[in-house]
Enzyme design. Sequence first.
Site, PDB file in Angstrom:
ATOM      1  N   ILE A   1      41.535  52.085  50.234  1.00 34.81           N
ATOM      2  CA  ILE A   1      41.016  50.718  50.232  1.00 34.81           C
ATOM      3  C   ILE A   1      41.654  49.914  51.354  1.00 34.81           C
ATOM      4  O   ILE A   1      40.973  49.169  52.073  1.00 34.81           O
ATOM      5  CB  ILE A   1      41.232  50.049  48.862  1.00 34.81           C
ATOM      6  CG1 ILE A   1      40.293  50.687  47.825  1.00 34.81           C
ATOM      7  CG2 ILE A   1      40.994  48.545  48.946  1.00 34.81           C
ATOM      8  CD1 ILE A   1      40.479  50.175  46.415  1.00 34.81           C
TER       9      ILE A   1
ATOM     10  N   ALA B   1      44.499  43.711  44.375  1.00 36.10           N
ATOM     11  CA  ALA B   1      45.153  44.857  43.752  1.00 36.10           C
ATOM     12  C   ALA B   1      45.058  44.731  42.231  1.00 36.10           C
ATOM     13  O   ALA B   1      44.007  45.003  41.631  1.00 36.10           O
ATOM     14  CB  ALA B   1      46.605  44.933  44.226  1.00 36.10           C
ATOM     15  N   ARG B   2      46.120  44.304  41.598  1.00 38.43           N
ATOM     16  CA  ARG B   2      46.165  44.004  40.174  1.00 38.43           C
ATOM     17  C   ARG B   2      46.959  42.721  40.005  1.00 38.43           C
ATOM     18  O   ARG B   2      47.893  42.439  40.769  1.00 38.43           O
ATOM     19  CB  ARG B   2      46.832  45.145  39.380  1.00 38.43           C
ATOM     20  CG  ARG B   2      45.982  46.403  39.243  1.00 38.43           C
ATOM     21  CD  ARG B   2      44.794  46.184  38.324  1.00 38.43           C
ATOM     22  NE  ARG B   2      44.045  47.401  38.052  1.00 38.43           N
ATOM     23  CZ  ARG B   2      43.005  47.805  38.745  1.00 38.43           C
ATOM     24  NH1 ARG B   2      42.600  47.106  39.794  1.00 38.43           N
ATOM     25  NH2 ARG B   2      42.359  48.908  38.416  1.00 38.43           N
TER      26      ARG B   2
ATOM     27  N   GLU C   1      44.950  37.973  32.739  1.00 43.13           N
ATOM     28  CA  GLU C   1      43.553  38.199  33.083  1.00 43.13           C
ATOM     29  C   GLU C   1      42.786  38.644  31.842  1.00 43.13           C
ATOM     30  O   GLU C   1      43.261  39.531  31.131  1.00 43.13           O
ATOM     31  CB  GLU C   1      43.452  39.264  34.172  1.00 43.13           C
ATOM     32  CG  GLU C   1      42.047  39.454  34.720  1.00 43.13           C
ATOM     33  CD  GLU C   1      41.983  40.475  35.837  1.00 43.13           C
ATOM     34  OE1 GLU C   1      41.229  41.458  35.669  1.00 43.13           O
ATOM     35  OE2 GLU C   1      42.696  40.319  36.852  1.00 43.13           O
TER      36      GLU C   1
ATOM     37  N   HIS D   1      37.784  39.142  39.238  1.00 49.08           N
ATOM     38  CA  HIS D   1      37.963  40.598  39.273  1.00 49.08           C
ATOM     39  C   HIS D   1      36.622  41.297  39.499  1.00 49.08           C
ATOM     40  O   HIS D   1      36.176  42.115  38.694  1.00 49.08           O
ATOM     41  CB  HIS D   1      38.630  41.106  38.001  1.00 49.08           C
ATOM     42  CG  HIS D   1      39.258  42.460  38.177  1.00 49.08           C
ATOM     43  ND1 HIS D   1      40.264  42.936  37.367  1.00 49.08           N
ATOM     44  CD2 HIS D   1      39.033  43.452  39.089  1.00 49.08           C
ATOM     45  CE1 HIS D   1      40.614  44.159  37.750  1.00 49.08           C
ATOM     46  NE2 HIS D   1      39.873  44.492  38.803  1.00 49.08           N
TER      47      HIS D   1
ATOM     48  N   GLY E   1      46.234  52.604  51.272  1.00 44.60           N
ATOM     49  CA  GLY E   1      45.506  53.807  50.884  1.00 44.60           C
ATOM     50  C   GLY E   1      44.094  53.719  51.420  1.00 44.60           C
ATOM     51  O   GLY E   1      43.840  53.093  52.453  1.00 44.60           O
TER      52      GLY E   1
END
Length: 321
Positions: free
Chosen positions: A157, A236-237, A265, A284, A155
Amino acid sequence: MRCEDTTADVWLPIPADEIEDLPEPGESGLNYLFWDGGPEFPADPASCAFYVVPYMKGSEIAVRPLAGMTSVRVVQTLSAGIDHVTPGIGSLRPGVALCNAKGVHEASTAELTLALILASLRGIPGFVRGQDAEEWRAGFYPALADKSVLIVGYGSIGAAIEDRLAPFECARVARVARSARTTGRGPVHALADLPALLPEADVVVLSTPLTPATRRLADAGFLARMKDGALLVNVARGPVVDTNALLKEVESGRITAALDVTDPEPLPAGHPLWHAPGVLISPHVGGSTSAFMPRAKRLIAGQLRRFAAGEDPVNVLLTTG
């Protein structure tokens, strides 16, 4: 998406007087209220028409007022992902636009991605430890030049990451998104093409949103297809990667990893990822830079100008039905 003549409450996690170019309250009918996730709401959530979600405060805080927001028309996150808000979407009335922060995090996240790649390849963590121990750790280290990079999640990013890879003389940059398409830089492959692309990549960058389709996308099979010595970078995640599967691979020394996000996290003390060989961890901070606030304020002001003018917002990822 028209703002009616009656006053509409807007909940902001940044004080309104710190955001330039907001519509004037008296002229626009908007009433700005500050809420950054504190225990007390600034007003009755039922009066909120436009909700800007507090940044990096977690899902519990993000969704806490949603059930009471019976008049809300726009929910605006200040993050690229919306997974922290989606648990509360079912409580909203139909027609609510959920918008992300496209345009806010691209520069910062892409910068960190390159920093993680270069630090991992060039052995920077070892140099820092050597400095602490007053040891001269010379050696021969991999370069990013001539490497093949695979970006999974192409996308805005992902495209920004490729922008910053351009000067580094990579042998190839391959791109993967939910569905195939063509860009000015070349083809974007579908997720179904990953098994064929992974064995060719020296560096695999995860920049995909967290969705049911991408949760644990980097599982044991995905990681096993990566070539020996490859680097996995996750901006990402955390749940996009199967942590247990990753631990097995890095502990064997077959691949390395650079992680800005983890699962769980925050990573708790004593977790084996902290000391796994070949793993670099940042807490993060992909979007947490000096570039965040000016871009976030511009996004909020632009969205509220559209809202006051009766125009649809931008960056709409879904509309409740």
